[in-house]
Design a protein around this motif. Structure first.
Motif, mmCIF file in Angstrom:
data_model
loop_
_atom_site.group_PDB
_atom_site.id
_atom_site.type_symbol
_atom_site.label_atom_id
_atom_site.label_comp_id
_atom_site.label_asym_id
_atom_site.label_seq_id
_atom_site.Cartn_x
_atom_site.Cartn_y
_atom_site.Cartn_z
ATOM 1 N N GLN A 234 0.664 -1.016 -0.150
ATOM 2 C CA GLN A 234 0.147 -0.067 0.101
ATOM 3 C C GLN A 234 0.901 1.243 -0.200
ATOM 4 O OE1 GLN A 234 -2.306 -0.577 3.527
ATOM 5 N NE2 GLN A 234 -4.107 -1.641 2.410
ATOM 6 N N ALA A 235 0.292 2.317 -0.765
ATOM 7 C CA ALA A 235 1.085 3.452 -0.573
ATOM 8 C C ALA A 235 1.466 3.954 0.642
ATOM 9 C CB ALA A 235 0.173 4.558 -1.403
ATOM 10 N N ASN B 178 -15.270 -5.119 14.018
ATOM 11 C CA ASN B 178 -14.696 -3.688 14.393
ATOM 12 C C ASN B 178 -13.231 -3.660 14.608
ATOM 13 O OD1 ASN B 178 -16.932 -2.082 14.468
ATOM 14 N ND2 ASN B 178 -17.397 -2.719 16.756
ATOM 15 N N GLU B 179 -12.840 -4.984 15.005
ATOM 16 C CA GLU B 179 -11.513 -4.956 15.012
ATOM 17 C C GLU B 179 -10.684 -4.988 13.743
ATOM 18 O OE1 GLU B 179 -9.196 -5.608 17.895
ATOM 19 O OE2 GLU B 179 -10.957 -4.667 18.549
ATOM 20 N N LEU B 180 -11.450 -5.403 12.475
ATOM 21 C CA LEU B 180 -11.244 -5.218 11.092
ATOM 22 C C LEU B 180 -11.028 -3.885 10.522
ATOM 23 C CD1 LEU B 180 -10.455 -7.362 8.843
ATOM 24 C CD2 LEU B 180 -12.659 -7.583 8.300
ATOM 25 N N SER B 181 -12.218 -3.217 11.003
ATOM 26 C CA SER B 181 -12.364 -1.932 10.445
ATOM 27 C C SER B 181 -11.102 -1.011 11.019
ATOM 28 C CB SER B 181 -13.705 -1.711 10.727
ATOM 29 O OG SER B 181 -14.871 -2.280 10.137
ATOM 30 N N ILE C 203 -17.495 -4.206 5.693
ATOM 31 C CA ILE C 203 -16.298 -4.829 5.392
ATOM 32 C C ILE C 203 -16.417 -5.380 4.034
ATOM 33 C CG2 ILE C 203 -15.787 -5.327 7.792
ATOM 34 C CD1 ILE C 203 -16.792 -8.418 6.978
ATOM 35 N N ASP C 204 -15.223 -5.741 3.649
ATOM 36 C CA ASP C 204 -15.177 -6.671 2.132
ATOM 37 C C ASP C 204 -15.124 -7.997 2.570
ATOM 38 O OD1 ASP C 204 -15.391 -4.467 0.617
ATOM 39 O OD2 ASP C 204 -13.163 -4.179 0.128
ATOM 40 N N TYR D 152 -19.889 -19.430 4.185
ATOM 41 C CA TYR D 152 -18.678 -18.930 4.826
ATOM 42 C C TYR D 152 -17.761 -17.964 4.025
ATOM 43 C CZ TYR D 152 -20.940 -21.730 7.910
ATOM 44 O OH TYR D 152 -21.818 -22.835 8.476
ATOM 45 N N VAL D 153 -17.280 -16.771 4.542
ATOM 46 C CA VAL D 153 -16.550 -15.803 3.686
ATOM 47 C C VAL D 153 -15.377 -15.407 4.789
ATOM 48 C CG1 VAL D 153 -18.068 -15.244 2.131
ATOM 49 C CG2 VAL D 153 -17.838 -13.757 4.240
ATOM 50 N N ILE D 154 -14.336 -14.905 4.311
ATOM 51 C CA ILE D 154 -13.364 -14.347 4.870
ATOM 52 C C ILE D 154 -13.619 -12.750 4.943
ATOM 53 C CG2 ILE D 154 -10.859 -13.810 5.193
ATOM 54 C CD1 ILE D 154 -10.346 -16.693 4.208
ATOM 55 N N GLY D 155 -13.413 -12.293 6.083
ATOM 56 C CA GLY D 155 -13.423 -10.795 6.303
ATOM 57 C C GLY D 155 -12.288 -9.981 5.795
ATOM 58 N N ILE D 156 -12.418 -8.946 5.186
ATOM 59 C CA ILE D 156 -11.134 -7.932 4.698
ATOM 60 C C ILE D 156 -11.582 -6.460 5.132
ATOM 61 C CG2 ILE D 156 -9.457 -7.199 2.981
ATOM 62 C CD1 ILE D 156 -10.835 -10.365 2.017
ATOM 63 N N LYS D 157 -10.687 -5.787 5.626
ATOM 64 C CA LYS D 157 -10.909 -4.419 5.595
ATOM 65 C C LYS D 157 -11.315 -3.618 4.367
ATOM 66 C CE LYS D 157 -9.254 -0.187 7.582
ATOM 67 N NZ LYS D 157 -8.078 0.388 8.416
ATOM 68 N N LYS D 158 -12.445 -2.872 4.560
ATOM 69 C CA LYS D 158 -13.033 -2.238 3.300
ATOM 70 C C LYS D 158 -12.029 -1.574 2.625
ATOM 71 C CE LYS D 158 -17.727 -1.259 2.120
ATOM 72 N NZ LYS D 158 -17.569 -2.868 1.565
ATOM 73 N N GLY D 159 -11.875 -1.729 0.985
ATOM 74 C CA GLY D 159 -10.899 -0.883 0.166
ATOM 75 C C GLY D 159 -9.686 -1.640 0.081
ATOM 76 N N ASN D 160 -9.452 -2.670 0.927
ATOM 77 C CA ASN D 160 -8.158 -3.362 0.748
ATOM 78 C C ASN D 160 -7.904 -4.482 -0.442
ATOM 79 O OD1 ASN D 160 -5.322 -4.577 0.957
ATOM 80 N ND2 ASN D 160 -5.641 -4.580 3.011
ATOM 81 N N GLN D 161 -8.171 -3.973 -1.646
ATOM 82 C CA GLN D 161 -8.491 -4.827 -2.687
ATOM 83 C C GLN D 161 -7.389 -5.884 -3.072
ATOM 84 O OE1 GLN D 161 -11.402 -4.706 -4.604
ATOM 85 N NE2 GLN D 161 -10.583 -6.767 -5.633
ATOM 86 N N GLU D 162 -6.115 -5.255 -2.678
ATOM 87 C CA GLU D 162 -5.012 -6.411 -2.979
ATOM 88 C C GLU D 162 -5.089 -7.339 -2.220
ATOM 89 O OE1 GLU D 162 -1.289 -4.184 -2.940
ATOM 90 O OE2 GLU D 162 -0.114 -5.719 -3.220
#
Ligand code: ARG
Length: 283
Positions: A37-38, A112-115, A136-137, A242-252
């Motif tokens: 990330q930048a 919340n921990e993720l966000s 989340i994503d 079931y899915v894995i949660g990722i912080k919103k916007g972390n496409q990579e």
């Protein structure tokens, strides 16, 4: 003179606080930051003399959920978190070239921990609800299971349909889709608890009549806890899988997670992980 003295102290204090913040950022060095990330690149340049921190992938889960994630005493007598979600986490970390750190948290705190960036991923039998998708994503679905109702042996026939649960005392995990499902049952009295073991305890001590759980989790508990059974009632939910949660916007990171899941799904590894974890949960 006095004025300048104060100003000097103020400037020093701000500098110290900023330095402390920078320190914290550098120390966190998790895989989400290292995923190119930048923000991270700027940081590395600014603190040029520092060596690149080892990549770390911090995964949040509520380890009360056999065979997905649960505690065992391993062969050396130590407490260890195992389960098929843990195996998936290990594979993702491996593909990222990162060291895996697992955080065992209450289920209802995970998003919340993720966000807030304190964990990079949530792998915790997480169901993909539309409300969660706003916060989340989510990865692709990596596994599917049905829901189940658990009760005491003597009440097996009493609660054999969802209608029979009307007005009953129902135990559910806080923040779970099961809690939402139980809220839909007319006059049901809910006991929402942070950890599933506590719900099982409530069942055992007659404080609740039934619990709604994921099928594989229900099976695992009735195998291990005497006097509990799964009834014929069939709770339904639209949020299958079931899915894995990722912080919103972390496409990579999202892409990397999906790549690992593709690899595991096409090799049949997930089914194998589930079988192994189920066997482990029975011990
Ligand atoms: N699948 C349900 C949900 O997403 C329950 C998940 C609970 N997970 C756990 N590790 N306790 O709401």
């Amino acid at each position: 003179m006095k004025k300048w003295g104060m100003l000097f102290i103020a400037v020093m204090m701000v500098t110290l606080v900023l330095a402390a913040c920078g320190q914290e950022k550098n120390n966190s060095g998790n895989a989400a930051n290292n995923a190119g990330q930048a923000a991270n690149q700027n940081e590395t340049q600014a603190g040029g003399e520092q060596t690149e921190p080892a990549k770390k992938l911090v995964v949040g889960m509520s380890a009360d959920f056999p065979p997905y994630e649960f505690h065992i005493k391993n062969d050396s007598g130590q407490d260890e978190i195992v389960g098929f979600d843990v195996e998936i986490a290990k594979e993702i970390a491996k593909d990222l070239g990162a060291e895996l750190e697992i955080k065992d948290l209450k289920f209802d705190t995970l998003l919340n921990e993720l966000s807030s960036g304190r964990v990079d991923l949530v792998i915790s039998g997480l169901s993909p609800t539309p409300e969660r998708a706003e916060q989340i994503d989510m990865s692709k679905i990596y596994y599917k299971a049905e829901q189940a109702v658990v009760t005491r042996e003597a009440d097996k026939d009493k609660f054999n349909t969802m209608e029979a649960l009307e007005g009953a005392k129902i135990g559910v995990q806080q923040g779970s889709i099961q809690e939402d499902m139980a809220k839909e049952i007319p006059n049901a009295q809910l006991t929402s608890l942070g950890k599933i073991n506590d719900i099982i305890m409530q069942l055992n001590t007659n404080r609740v009549d039934a619990a709604i759980l994921e099928g594989p989790v229900a099976e695992s508990f009735v195998k291990n806890v005497k006097g509990l059974v799964i009834t014929d009632a069939t709770p339904v939910t639209e949020d299958d899988g079931y899915v894995i949660g990722i912080k919103k916007g972390n496409q990579e990171l999202l892409d990397q997670v999906n790549t690992t899941l593709d690899r595991l799904i096409s090799a049949g590894s997930i089914d194998q992980f589930v079988a192994e974890a189920s066997a482990l949960a029975e011990k």
